[in-house]
Design a protein around this motif. Structure first.
Motif, PDB file in Angstrom:
ATOM      1  N   LEU A 157      -7.226  19.052  23.884  1.00 19.05           N
ATOM      2  CA  LEU A 157      -8.059  19.633  22.834  1.00 19.05           C
ATOM      3  C   LEU A 157      -8.661  20.920  23.374  1.00 19.05           C
TER       4      LEU A 157
ATOM      5  N   VAL B 185      -7.400  14.394  26.097  1.00 19.00           N
ATOM      6  CA  VAL B 185      -7.910  13.398  25.152  1.00 19.00           C
ATOM      7  C   VAL B 185      -7.201  12.084  25.439  1.00 19.00           C
TER       8      VAL B 185
ATOM      9  N   PRO C 137     -12.965  13.109  26.338  1.00 21.93           N
ATOM     10  CA  PRO C 137     -12.985  12.756  24.921  1.00 21.93           C
ATOM     11  C   PRO C 137     -11.918  11.692  24.647  1.00 21.93           C
TER      12      PRO C 137
ATOM     13  N   ARG D 143      -9.515   9.491  21.667  1.00 23.10           N
ATOM     14  CA  ARG D 143      -9.035   9.343  20.288  1.00 23.10           C
ATOM     15  C   ARG D 143      -9.699   8.085  19.745  1.00 23.10           C
TER      16      ARG D 143
ATOM     17  N   ILE E 177     -11.687  12.333  17.053  1.00 23.22           N
ATOM     18  CA  ILE E 177     -11.910  12.378  18.500  1.00 23.22           C
ATOM     19  C   ILE E 177     -13.408  12.305  18.755  1.00 23.22           C
TER      20      ILE E 177
ATOM     21  N   PHE F 184     -18.784  17.438  24.243  1.00 17.45           N
ATOM     22  CA  PHE F 184     -19.082  17.802  22.863  1.00 17.45           C
ATOM     23  C   PHE F 184     -20.553  18.125  22.617  1.00 17.45           C
TER      24      PHE F 184
ATOM     25  N   LEU G 294     -21.146  20.974  19.972  1.00 21.06           N
ATOM     26  CA  LEU G 294     -20.431  20.960  18.685  1.00 21.06           C
ATOM     27  C   LEU G 294     -21.272  21.545  17.558  1.00 21.06           C
TER      28      LEU G 294
ATOM     29  N   LEU H  96     -14.060  15.794  14.829  1.00 18.59           N
ATOM     30  CA  LEU H  96     -14.662  15.652  16.158  1.00 18.59           C
ATOM     31  C   LEU H  96     -16.080  15.147  15.952  1.00 18.59           C
TER      32      LEU H  96
ATOM     33  N   THR I 126     -19.844  13.453  17.998  1.00 19.27           N
ATOM     34  CA  THR I 126     -20.665  13.057  19.134  1.00 19.27           C
ATOM     35  C   THR I 126     -22.041  12.689  18.607  1.00 19.27           C
TER      36      THR I 126
END
Length: 192
Positions: free
Chosen positions: A80, A91, A104, A106, A118, A127, A130, A176, A178
């Motif tokens: 990623l 990942v 990270p 899946r 993810i 993350f 993000l 994505l 977190t």
């Protein structure tokens, strides 16, 4: 009596400060550890094959399982990349808290079925940033066979921790997520 209560409060304050500094130090250590593990995993990761102009298997069979490559014993499905955050991470093929300490994971779906989710820890090197992404920021996922999938950030949401179905049942091909620093919400980035 008043002086004695003052000393007790003072000692409690000192203990609280020491505990706070210890917790902060552990979080910094944990974040740096995940950074070095991620860097090591990236150095050990190698694409199995590159596209040679023929139709990729996933186009012919979108229901196929994503191929995996073991890196230091951890099964990975790809890389990623988030250029605006200067992130490039392996990942893992499945979600576990043990794997998520390093990389990270899946969490759900497949890049081939346009429903992959993810998840990663909220550390600076995973993350943790993000929420700073903007609509249109590029996200790239490259599977172990070298097939590259490019997306743009379409939406950023904050959801409650128990909103698993809202995270996994979206109209976006890549999601994505977190937790926030206080773990009260999940930062969810939708990409298309």
């Amino acid at each position: 009596m008043r002086n004695k209560i003052g000393r007790i409060i003072y000692c409690i304050g000192i203990v609280c400060i020491i505990l706070s500094l210890s917790l902060c130090s552990y979080n910094v250590y944990d974040s740096l550890r995940s950074y070095y593990v991620s860097k090591h995993m990236m150095s050990e990761y190698h694409t199995l094959k590159t596209s040679s102009g023929e139709i990729p298997d996933y186009v012919l069979n979108p229901d196929m399982e994503m191929p995996e490559q073991k890196v230091d014993g951890i099964p990975c499905v790809g890389i990623l990349e988030i250029p605006s955050l200067n992130l490039k991470l392996c990942v893992t093929s499945t979600f576990s808290y043990e794997y998520m300490k390093k990389l990270p994971c899946r969490y759900y779906g497949s890049i081939y079925k346009n429903n992959m989710v993810i998840a990663a820890h909220n550390s600076w090197f995973h993350f943790g940033r993000l929420n700073t992404l903007h609509n249109g920021d590029k996200i790239i996922f490259t599977d172990v066979n070298g097939n590259s999938f490019e997306y743009g950030v379409d939406a950023i949401e904050a959801l409650k921790p128990n909103s698993v179905e809202a995270v996994t049942n979206g109209k976006w091909p890549l999601t994505l997520y977190t937790c926030t620093l206080d773990a009260q919400y999940r930062v969810v980035v939708r990409c298309k």
